[in-house]
Design a protein around this motif. Structure first.
Motif, PDB file in Angstrom:
ATOM      1  N   TYR A   1       0.838  -1.208   0.000  1.00 44.35           N
ATOM      2  CA  TYR A   1       0.000   0.000   0.000  1.00 44.35           C
ATOM      3  C   TYR A   1       0.866   1.248   0.000  1.00 44.35           C
ATOM      4  CZ  TYR A   1      -3.263   3.543   1.525  1.00 44.35           C
ATOM      5  OH  TYR A   1      -3.998   4.685   1.601  1.00 44.35           O
TER       6      TYR A   1
ATOM      7  N   LYS B   1       0.542   3.924  -3.047  1.00 42.98           N
ATOM      8  CA  LYS B   1      -0.115   5.201  -2.789  1.00 42.98           C
ATOM      9  C   LYS B   1       0.825   6.274  -2.262  1.00 42.98           C
ATOM     10  CE  LYS B   1      -4.286   3.769  -3.769  1.00 42.98           C
ATOM     11  NZ  LYS B   1      -5.155   3.179  -2.774  1.00 42.98           N
TER      12      LYS B   1
ATOM     13  N   GLU C   1       1.326   9.701  -4.415  1.00 45.47           N
ATOM     14  CA  GLU C   1       0.177  10.601  -4.556  1.00 45.47           C
ATOM     15  C   GLU C   1      -0.339  11.105  -3.210  1.00 45.47           C
ATOM     16  OE1 GLU C   1      -3.716   8.534  -5.400  1.00 45.47           O
ATOM     17  OE2 GLU C   1      -2.322   7.108  -6.293  1.00 45.47           O
ATOM     18  N   GLU C   2      -0.113  10.337  -2.131  1.00 47.64           N
ATOM     19  CA  GLU C   2      -0.624  10.793  -0.839  1.00 47.64           C
ATOM     20  C   GLU C   2       0.325  11.737  -0.119  1.00 47.64           C
ATOM     21  OE1 GLU C   2      -3.643   7.183   0.353  1.00 47.64           O
ATOM     22  OE2 GLU C   2      -1.900   7.576   1.594  1.00 47.64           O
TER      23      GLU C   2
END
Lengths: 226, 119, 78
Positions: free
Chosen positions: A36, A40, A43-44
């Protein structure tokens, strides 16, 4: 007797470990949470270096605890060693001219390299802890090369407190902007550029200064009366 | 060769842990004990990093385009070990300062002699 | 590749055994520095450059320096 006894304990421990490890193959795919973070992460958080984004964003609160432990350790070190009565200062033999000059010449470059490491923590390997340690090793070189000149302990304490306060203030500002501690309230920018990833470079600058001052302070306290 | 490929890192990590534990169990000098503690620390860190390794993986940094996220090693153990190394040096410095104080008080670093003083 | 890694692991374990066996504490501290240095290169081979940098700068440099300073303030022989 003591050796035989400890060897027996170690052999029992090794057997248990062998049984556990033979079940875990080496080099198999990672955990779900790791996948994860990899998928992600950019972009997070905006940080290209995923380890940095975990240390400062997903697990930023842990890092605050870590910095606190470091602070408490340097405080305790000073408290334990401060009560020494016989401050017998050994005779300092002055180092040769070549050593002194080389240390003076290298010192600003080592500081610059440390600053480079923690400024680029979100782009390349490295970060506040590594950069701080490099800065502290620069101070160590200075203590070895020019033992007559001492940096005052109060300046270390000032930088250290400044770094810690900056970390907590940046974290608290997240409350006003997003509602939780260490919220990334600055724009994330384009990935792979220096001005990206929001608050991550700012926190790494604070941590780098704090760790560098703390480690240099630890070395200074230990070296003081020897 | 296949055995080495699979187990060499585990052998290194557990070798360090067991040698460090052996130092902790058998030696009596305080500074030797602290050295053993730091060796155990290094071994445990190596073991945790081994757990997250992926065969033929790349470092978890998107430094250029075209890196496949599927073949990256697990970043979580690396973040934890980064924390652990920094805490390790803080604990080591604290332990050494205690050892220095004990030496100044009793004039020895031998654990048994210190224990006899009943403090 | 595997030969380099194997020789590094052997160096690391030899350093740890030397740290255990040597009676001189200063030599033991230098041997533990060797352990940290070999471990840093192994971290690099395990694709963990962040940890490798931390281990090389903290584990190999600062820990050895702190140990040497502490040995200088106490006694050198075990």
């Amino acid at each position: 007797m003591r050796k035989i006894f400890s060897l027996i304990i170690l052999i029992i421990l090794a057997l248990g470990v062998y049984i556990c490890i033979s079940e875990i193959p080496f080099g198999k795919p990672g955990t779900a949470v790791g996948n994860y973070y990899i998928e992600k992460g950019i972009e997070e958080t905006g940080a290209v270096n995923i380890v940095t984004s975990i240390v400062l964003n997903y697990r930023g609160f842990d890092t605050l605890g870590e910095v606190t432990i470091l602070f408490l350790a340097s405080l305790g070190l000073g408290a334990i060693l401060a009560t020494v009565q016989n401050k017998t200062r050994g005779v300092i033999t002055p180092p040769s001219l070549i050593l002194t000059t080389a240390c003076r010449f290298l010192f600003p470059f080592i500081l610059m390299f440390g600053a480079y490491i923690f400024l680029h923590g979100h782009l390349t390997p490295g970060g506040g802890f590594q950069g701080g340690a490099i800065i502290a090793s620069g101070f160590l070189l200075r203590y070895l090369g020019c033992p007559q000149k001492r940096i005052r302990q109060s300046s270390f304490v000032a930088i250290e407190s400044l770094g810690g306060i900056a970390f907590i203030i940046i974290g608290l500002l997240g409350f006003t902007a997003g509602g939780f501690f260490l919220f990334n309230f600055l724009p994330k920018g384009v990935a792979n550029t220096l001005l990206s990833a929001g608050i991550i470079p700012l926190i790494y600058i604070a941590i780098g200064l704090k760790v560098g001052a703390e480690m240099a302070g630890i070395i200074d306290t230990l070296i003081e009366e020897s | 060769m296949d055995f080495l490929n699979n187990y060499i890192f585990y052998i290194g990590a557990f070798g360090l842990i067991f040698i460090g534990l052996y130092i902790l169990l058998t030696r009596k000098n305080l500074i030797k004990l602290i050295i053993g503690l730091s060796i155990v620390d290094t071994g445990v860190n190596l073991l945790i990093i081994c757990m997250g390794y992926l065969k033929n993986g790349t470092a978890p940094i998107f430094s250029r385009k075209g890196l496949n996220p599927e073949t990256m090693v697990d970043p979580t153990p690396q973040a934890l070990v980064l924390t652990s190394i920094v805490i390790g040096v803080a604990v080591l410095a604290m332990a050494l300062s205690l050892a220095i104080r004990l030496y100044q008080h009793y004039g020895t670093l031998d654990m048994r002699k210190i224990k006899e003083q009943k403090w | 590749m595997i030969i380099i890694i194997t020789s590094l692991v052997i160096t690391m374990l030899a350093g740890a055994i030397a740290a255990c066996a040597l009676r001189d504490l200063l030599s033991a501290a230098i041997a533990s520095c060797l352990v940290s240095l070999a471990a840093a290169i192994l971290f690099y081979f395990l694709q963990a450059p962040d940890v490798a940098m931390a281990e090389a700068s903290i584990g190999a440099a600062l820990v050895t320096a702190i140990l040497v300073i502490a040995i200088r303030r106490t006694e050198r022989q075990e």
